[in-house]
Write a protein that holds these residues in place. Sequence first.
Motif, PDB file in Angstrom:
ATOM      1  N   ASP A   1       0.827  -1.213   0.000  1.00 50.98           N
ATOM      2  CA  ASP A   1       0.000   0.000   0.000  1.00 50.98           C
ATOM      3  C   ASP A   1       0.862   1.264   0.000  1.00 50.98           C
ATOM      4  OD1 ASP A   1       0.984  -0.187   2.562  1.00 50.98           O
ATOM      5  OD2 ASP A   1      -0.967  -0.108   3.557  1.00 50.98           O
ATOM      6  N   LYS A   2       2.144   1.082  -0.296  1.00 50.87           N
ATOM      7  CA  LYS A   2       3.091   2.212  -0.357  1.00 50.87           C
ATOM      8  C   LYS A   2       3.569   2.364  -1.806  1.00 50.87           C
ATOM      9  CE  LYS A   2       4.694   1.860   4.374  1.00 50.87           C
ATOM     10  NZ  LYS A   2       3.899   0.779   4.912  1.00 50.87           N
ATOM     11  N   PRO A   3       3.017   3.362  -2.533  1.00 53.17           N
ATOM     12  CA  PRO A   3       3.378   3.532  -3.948  1.00 53.17           C
ATOM     13  C   PRO A   3       4.879   3.655  -4.194  1.00 53.17           C
ATOM     14  CG  PRO A   3       1.492   4.910  -3.394  1.00 53.17           C
ATOM     15  CD  PRO A   3       1.994   4.315  -2.104  1.00 53.17           C
ATOM     16  N   ASP A   4       5.617   4.297  -3.295  1.00 54.13           N
ATOM     17  CA  ASP A   4       7.059   4.456  -3.518  1.00 54.13           C
ATOM     18  C   ASP A   4       7.785   3.112  -3.486  1.00 54.13           C
ATOM     19  OD1 ASP A   4       6.296   4.555  -0.766  1.00 54.13           O
ATOM     20  OD2 ASP A   4       8.300   5.258  -0.220  1.00 54.13           O
ATOM     21  N   ILE A   5       7.338   2.194  -2.633  1.00 52.35           N
ATOM     22  CA  ILE A   5       7.952   0.863  -2.590  1.00 52.35           C
ATOM     23  C   ILE A   5       7.598   0.098  -3.862  1.00 52.35           C
ATOM     24  CG2 ILE A   5       7.961  -1.380  -1.412  1.00 52.35           C
ATOM     25  CD1 ILE A   5       7.689   0.159   1.215  1.00 52.35           C
ATOM     26  N   ASN A   6       6.345   0.171  -4.292  1.00 51.55           N
ATOM     27  CA  ASN A   6       5.939  -0.517  -5.524  1.00 51.55           C
ATOM     28  C   ASN A   6       6.739  -0.011  -6.721  1.00 51.55           C
ATOM     29  OD1 ASN A   6       4.042  -2.044  -4.146  1.00 51.55           O
ATOM     30  ND2 ASN A   6       2.373  -0.640  -4.595  1.00 51.55           N
ATOM     31  N   ILE A   7       6.955   1.298  -6.788  1.00 49.18           N
ATOM     32  CA  ILE A   7       7.733   1.871  -7.897  1.00 49.18           C
ATOM     33  C   ILE A   7       9.197   1.435  -7.784  1.00 49.18           C
ATOM     34  CG2 ILE A   7       8.486   4.000  -9.034  1.00 49.18           C
ATOM     35  CD1 ILE A   7       5.436   3.298  -9.263  1.00 49.18           C
ATOM     36  N   GLN A   8       9.715   1.337  -6.564  1.00 46.00           N
ATOM     37  CA  GLN A   8      11.083   0.845  -6.385  1.00 46.00           C
ATOM     38  C   GLN A   8      11.197  -0.596  -6.883  1.00 46.00           C
ATOM     39  OE1 GLN A   8      12.638   0.803  -2.353  1.00 46.00           O
ATOM     40  NE2 GLN A   8      14.410  -0.409  -2.972  1.00 46.00           N
TER      41      GLN A   8
END
Length: 194
Positions: free
Chosen positions: A86-93
């Motif tokens: 649920d953390k977009p920055d982690i998904n993008i990483q």
Amino acid sequence: MERNNLYPIFLKTGSLHILIVGGGNVAEEKLSFLTKSSPDAKITMVSPMFRENTLKLAANYNVELIRTTYNTEFLNGKHLVIATTDKPDINIQVYNDCRSMDKLVNVADNPPYCDFYMGGIVTKGNVKIAISTNGKSPTTAKRLRQFFEEVIPEDISRMVQNLNIYRKTIKGNFEQKVNKMNEVTETLVSNIEE
């Protein structure tokens, strides 16, 4: 007019290693989807927490659970990656890490960050149909899946097995064999419609 240019493939997930990053509702949904369609899939999940139902499902399918936060090392040896946090920055990483390592990746509910989509699937024995809406409407894929589950006869797998046996008995060159199989299966669609 817009067109779906995706190329459908059927993966032998028993010989691939899949990583799911996340342990919440979406991760559980993806795990359920994978294990229902491919019970022999080799799956690892990494997340600081896992839902109770995820734990039960993972135990039933020998899914490796790693309770920690994501880091790039978890990509080693993996073929497919699904990011569900649920953390977009982690998904993008996860997406960027996968791109740099030539891994196929799906960032759930974020089509621009997907190399593949997980569409609707209908399975009746040896017959499997995958449905894609090009990432536009998972609900439509779901409704189409329900439709085909009702329309395709339960005994279609037996028919496929019988046709496989028959195909092995056909004599002639490739074109002759194809023509004979086309002739034999021509009534398949009309029988389903009736």
